[in-house]
Design a protein around this motif. Structure first.
Motif, PDB file in Angstrom:
ATOM      1  N   PRO A   2       5.600  12.102   0.398  1.00  0.00           N
ATOM      2  CA  PRO A   2       5.680  10.653   0.178  1.00  0.00           C
ATOM      3  C   PRO A   2       6.763  10.299  -0.829  1.00  0.00           C
ATOM      4  N   ARG A   3       7.339   9.123  -0.660  1.00  0.00           N
ATOM      5  CA  ARG A   3       8.347   8.642  -1.605  1.00  0.00           C
ATOM      6  C   ARG A   3       8.088   7.172  -1.894  1.00  0.00           C
ATOM      7  N   THR A   4       8.603   6.717  -3.024  1.00  0.00           N
ATOM      8  CA  THR A   4       8.431   5.328  -3.432  1.00  0.00           C
ATOM      9  C   THR A   4       9.353   4.431  -2.626  1.00  0.00           C
ATOM     10  N   VAL A   5       8.831   3.279  -2.177  1.00  0.00           N
ATOM     11  CA  VAL A   5       9.650   2.291  -1.479  1.00  0.00           C
ATOM     12  C   VAL A   5       9.567   0.959  -2.223  1.00  0.00           C
ATOM     13  N   GLY A   6      10.606   0.151  -2.069  1.00  0.00           N
ATOM     14  CA  GLY A   6      10.619  -1.171  -2.685  1.00  0.00           C
ATOM     15  C   GLY A   6      11.339  -1.251  -4.012  1.00  0.00           C
ATOM     16  N   GLY A   7      11.837  -0.139  -4.510  1.00  0.00           N
ATOM     17  CA  GLY A   7      12.561  -0.190  -5.779  1.00  0.00           C
ATOM     18  C   GLY A   7      11.692   0.171  -6.965  1.00  0.00           C
ATOM     19  N   ASP A   8      12.200  -0.118  -8.155  1.00  0.00           N
ATOM     20  CA  ASP A   8      11.552   0.316  -9.391  1.00  0.00           C
ATOM     21  C   ASP A   8      10.510  -0.663  -9.920  1.00  0.00           C
ATOM     22  N   GLN A   9      10.400  -1.843  -9.319  1.00  0.00           N
ATOM     23  CA  GLN A   9       9.444  -2.834  -9.807  1.00  0.00           C
ATOM     24  C   GLN A   9       8.015  -2.289  -9.747  1.00  0.00           C
TER      25      GLN A   9
ATOM     26  N   LEU B 190       3.692 -12.593  -6.201  1.00  0.00           N
ATOM     27  CA  LEU B 190       3.802 -11.811  -4.980  1.00  0.00           C
ATOM     28  C   LEU B 190       5.235 -11.337  -4.753  1.00  0.00           C
ATOM     29  N   VAL B 191       5.369 -10.173  -4.115  1.00  0.00           N
ATOM     30  CA  VAL B 191       6.677  -9.622  -3.784  1.00  0.00           C
ATOM     31  C   VAL B 191       6.643  -9.132  -2.336  1.00  0.00           C
ATOM     32  N   HIS B 192       7.824  -9.094  -1.711  1.00  0.00           N
ATOM     33  CA  HIS B 192       7.957  -8.700  -0.304  1.00  0.00           C
ATOM     34  C   HIS B 192       9.113  -7.730  -0.163  1.00  0.00           C
ATOM     35  N   SER B 193       8.955  -6.745   0.729  1.00  0.00           N
ATOM     36  CA  SER B 193      10.023  -5.809   1.051  1.00  0.00           C
ATOM     37  C   SER B 193      10.007  -5.543   2.549  1.00  0.00           C
ATOM     38  N   THR B 194      11.175  -5.292   3.109  1.00  0.00           N
ATOM     39  CA  THR B 194      11.293  -4.921   4.520  1.00  0.00           C
ATOM     40  C   THR B 194      11.742  -3.470   4.619  1.00  0.00           C
ATOM     41  N   HIS B 195      11.082  -2.721   5.495  1.00  0.00           N
ATOM     42  CA  HIS B 195      11.446  -1.329   5.727  1.00  0.00           C
ATOM     43  C   HIS B 195      11.876  -1.225   7.187  1.00  0.00           C
TER      44      HIS B 195
ATOM     45  N   ALA C  98      15.919   3.756   3.070  1.00  0.00           N
ATOM     46  CA  ALA C  98      15.258   3.160   1.915  1.00  0.00           C
ATOM     47  C   ALA C  98      14.840   1.729   2.240  1.00  0.00           C
ATOM     48  N   ALA C  99      13.642   1.348   1.811  1.00  0.00           N
ATOM     49  CA  ALA C  99      13.204  -0.038   1.985  1.00  0.00           C
ATOM     50  C   ALA C  99      13.997  -0.940   1.055  1.00  0.00           C
ATOM     51  N   LEU C 100      14.124  -2.202   1.434  1.00  0.00           N
ATOM     52  CA  LEU C 100      14.773  -3.171   0.558  1.00  0.00           C
ATOM     53  C   LEU C 100      13.991  -3.292  -0.742  1.00  0.00           C
ATOM     54  N   ASP C 101      14.703  -3.584  -1.833  1.00  0.00           N
ATOM     55  CA  ASP C 101      14.017  -3.807  -3.098  1.00  0.00           C
ATOM     56  C   ASP C 101      13.052  -4.986  -2.973  1.00  0.00           C
TER      57      ASP C 101
END
Length: 343
Positions: free
Chosen positions: A43-50, A81-86, A92-95
């Motif tokens: 597994p890896r982190t998606v969405g950035g560092d937030q 709320l936050v949103h990301s698209t993969h 990598a998913a968008l931040d």
């Protein structure tokens, strides 16, 4: 700390590879097949560092892109709320993109839900501070529209968002008055609340909506007597079978022995995964549970998908431990499953 997953979190991407998403350790993690039908990468982190709270809603459009929605801390006892698209599992998913708060600011108001229309626009729904539902949707030419109050009262439990075969979005919620439903009159329209709720005694947190034909969405829920019921707008709810456990069912429309079937899965009260299948939209045919796999932690959730070969795949995830287990349907008649194994 309670970790919540809403929606179908095991999905097949545009490149044919399966991926799974979960909120773990202040971030969202993604597991993905290295090749379609092949082994899985760590597994890896998606969405950035937030940093985000342990809440995640997942939706998928006809373009197979994954849309992820979570809450992020914004201050003392406040969140947004936050949103990301993969787009594909190997990219990598968008931040995380900030969506704000349905009441401008404040604490988390509920678990979000997300659905994606035929044009690929995400619609994010969440309970607001007044007990109704608010929505924010992507614009056709990019960006987001404003937060909109969709009304409703005393909404409880998780929302269930779904995209019809026509590409318009629907939303379901529970309240003391029964089941609330919002529908779009057409693409891009603001979802409108039905004039009358479905009068049903529903356990909050047990809704799951599935598109079961070109005409219908079937909503599954558990009533107060512990029965899984199926409801399609314009008809009366049907009692399908006793619930296997306390949470919502996972549901998928698939082919079993060349028949159009609806497959349900649920963590049973005994801790294993229970499966039940029946001909799609033919609840009168009956269904019964068959348990499979090892005993799972109390917080384990289940999701269903089909892989690139058309095989049904079931996954269980325990957010408290991060353990992801998978099984595939065997290439033989019936619903025989391979042994469950860790990813």
């Amino acid at each position: 700390m309670v970790r919540t997953l809403n929606g179908t979190w095991l999905i097949r991407g545009r490149d044919g590879r399966l991926s799974a998403y979960a909120p773990l350790e202040d971030a969202v993690r993604c597991w993905a097949e290295q090749l379609p039908g092949g082994p899985w990468a760590p597994p890896r982190t998606v969405g950035g560092d937030q940093r985000v709270h342990p809440v995640l809603a997942v939706g998928q459009g006809a373009d197979s892109y994954a849309h992820l929605v979570s809450w992020r801390p914004t201050g003392a006892d406040e969140a947004g709320l936050v949103h990301s698209t993969h787009f594909r599992p190997h990219l990598a998913a968008l931040d995380w993109e900030r969506l704000g708060h349905p009441n401008t600011k404040g604490a988390q108001t509920g678990v979000p839900a997300v659905a994606v229309d035929a044009e690929g626009r995400a619609h994010v729904f969440v309970r607001n501070r007044g007990g109704g539902v608010s929505m924010r949707g992507q614009k056709e030419r990019g960006g987001w529209g404003p937060w909109r109050d969709l009304k409703g009262r005393e909404v409880t439990g998780e929302l269930a968002a779904v995209t019809r075969a026509s590409g318009v979005v629907e939303l379901y919620a529970t309240s003391p008055a029964g089941i609330l439903r919002w529908t779009q009159a057409g693409p891009g329209h603001i979802p409108a609340l039905d004039e009358e709720p479905l009068k049903a005694a529903v356990r909050p947190g047990t809704l799951r909506a599935l598109t079961t034909s070109d005409e219908h969405v079937t909503l599954f829920y558990t009533d107060e007597d512990g029965r899984v019921c199926a409801w399609r707008a314009g008809a009366e709810p049907v009692e399908l079978l006793e619930c296997a456990g306390p949470g919502p069912v996972a549901a998928i429309r698939c082919r079993i022995d060349d028949a159009d079937c609806t497959l349900l899965a649920q963590r049973s009260a005994g801790g294993r995964v229970a499966f039940a299948a029946y001909p799609t939209e033919q609840e009168s045919a009956g269904a019964w549970w068959t348990e499979s796999g090892p005993q799972l932690p109390a917080d384990a959730v289940v999701s269903l998908a089909e892989d690139v070969q058309g095989r049904v795949v079931a996954a269980s995830l325990a957010p408290s431990t991060g353990a992801l287990l998978l099984t595939h349907r065997k290439p033989e008649p019936g619903l025989a499953l391979e042994a469950w194994g860790p990813v």
